[in-house]
Write a protein that holds these residues in place. Structure first.
Motif, PDB file in Angstrom:
ATOM      1  N   ALA A  18       0.950  -0.581   0.034  1.00 47.91           N
ATOM      2  CA  ALA A  18       0.035  -0.147  -0.325  1.00 47.91           C
ATOM      3  C   ALA A  18       0.563   0.965  -0.426  1.00 47.91           C
ATOM      4  O   ALA A  18       0.557   2.308  -0.805  1.00 47.91           O
ATOM      5  N   ILE A  19       1.732   1.533   1.165  1.00 46.81           N
ATOM      6  CA  ILE A  19       2.953   2.334   0.580  1.00 46.81           C
ATOM      7  C   ILE A  19       3.445   2.237  -0.394  1.00 46.81           C
ATOM      8  O   ILE A  19       3.852   3.565  -0.956  1.00 46.81           O
ATOM      9  N   LEU A  20       3.947   1.279  -0.809  1.00 48.36           N
ATOM     10  CA  LEU A  20       4.992   1.365  -2.301  1.00 48.36           C
ATOM     11  C   LEU A  20       4.205   2.371  -3.030  1.00 48.36           C
ATOM     12  O   LEU A  20       4.548   2.779  -3.882  1.00 48.36           O
ATOM     13  N   GLY A  21       2.848   1.351  -3.222  1.00 47.03           N
ATOM     14  CA  GLY A  21       1.707   1.969  -4.339  1.00 47.03           C
ATOM     15  C   GLY A  21       1.805   3.070  -4.567  1.00 47.03           C
ATOM     16  O   GLY A  21       1.359   3.998  -5.890  1.00 47.03           O
ATOM     17  N   VAL A  42      -3.426   0.710  -8.770  1.00 40.14           N
ATOM     18  CA  VAL A  42      -4.003  -0.080  -8.535  1.00 40.14           C
ATOM     19  C   VAL A  42      -3.239  -1.267  -7.323  1.00 40.14           C
ATOM     20  O   VAL A  42      -4.113  -1.654  -6.218  1.00 40.14           O
ATOM     21  N   VAL A  43      -2.075  -1.092  -7.475  1.00 38.70           N
ATOM     22  CA  VAL A  43      -1.103  -1.521  -6.379  1.00 38.70           C
ATOM     23  C   VAL A  43      -0.903  -1.360  -4.973  1.00 38.70           C
ATOM     24  O   VAL A  43      -1.517  -2.105  -4.169  1.00 38.70           O
ATOM     25  N   GLY A  44      -1.616   0.015  -4.969  1.00 41.79           N
ATOM     26  CA  GLY A  44      -1.569   0.820  -3.627  1.00 41.79           C
ATOM     27  C   GLY A  44      -3.374   1.273  -3.222  1.00 41.79           C
ATOM     28  O   GLY A  44      -3.575   0.384  -2.202  1.00 41.79           O
ATOM     29  N   VAL A  45      -4.080   0.723  -3.731  1.00 45.17           N
ATOM     30  CA  VAL A  45      -5.300   0.425  -3.501  1.00 45.17           C
ATOM     31  C   VAL A  45      -5.529  -0.836  -2.693  1.00 45.17           C
ATOM     32  O   VAL A  45      -5.984  -1.633  -2.413  1.00 45.17           O
ATOM     33  N   LEU A  46      -4.959  -2.267  -4.271  1.00 42.08           N
ATOM     34  CA  LEU A  46      -5.280  -3.677  -3.324  1.00 42.08           C
ATOM     35  C   LEU A  46      -4.428  -3.929  -1.567  1.00 42.08           C
ATOM     36  O   LEU A  46      -4.877  -4.614  -0.988  1.00 42.08           O
TER      37      LEU A  46
END
Length: 64
Positions: A18-21, A42-46
């Motif tokens: 979440a932080i990385l995204g 999208v990576v962060g939201v997931l």
């Protein structure tokens, strides 16, 4: 023991994603790289969704 280990590592990894995204989406969006920013968004939201799901699951398990 195994379930708590997997949950601890899994939730930590999901929060890391979440932080990385979020950070990468912000940086890439600022640089004008919209496609890559959308991917990391999208990576962060997931990642946030996985953390929220783990919290809800933990509350459900504790309330039974």
């Amino acid at each position: 023991v195994w379930a708590s280990l997997v949950a601890g590592v899994g939730v930590t990894a999901a929060f890391g994603f979440a932080i990385l995204g979020g950070v990468r989406a912000h940086e890439l969006g600022r640089d004008g790289r919209v496609g890559e920013a959308a991917f990391f968004g999208v990576v962060g939201v997931l990642g946030v969704a996985a953390v929220i799901a783990a919290i809800v699951f933990g509350i459900v398990v504790l309330s039974e």
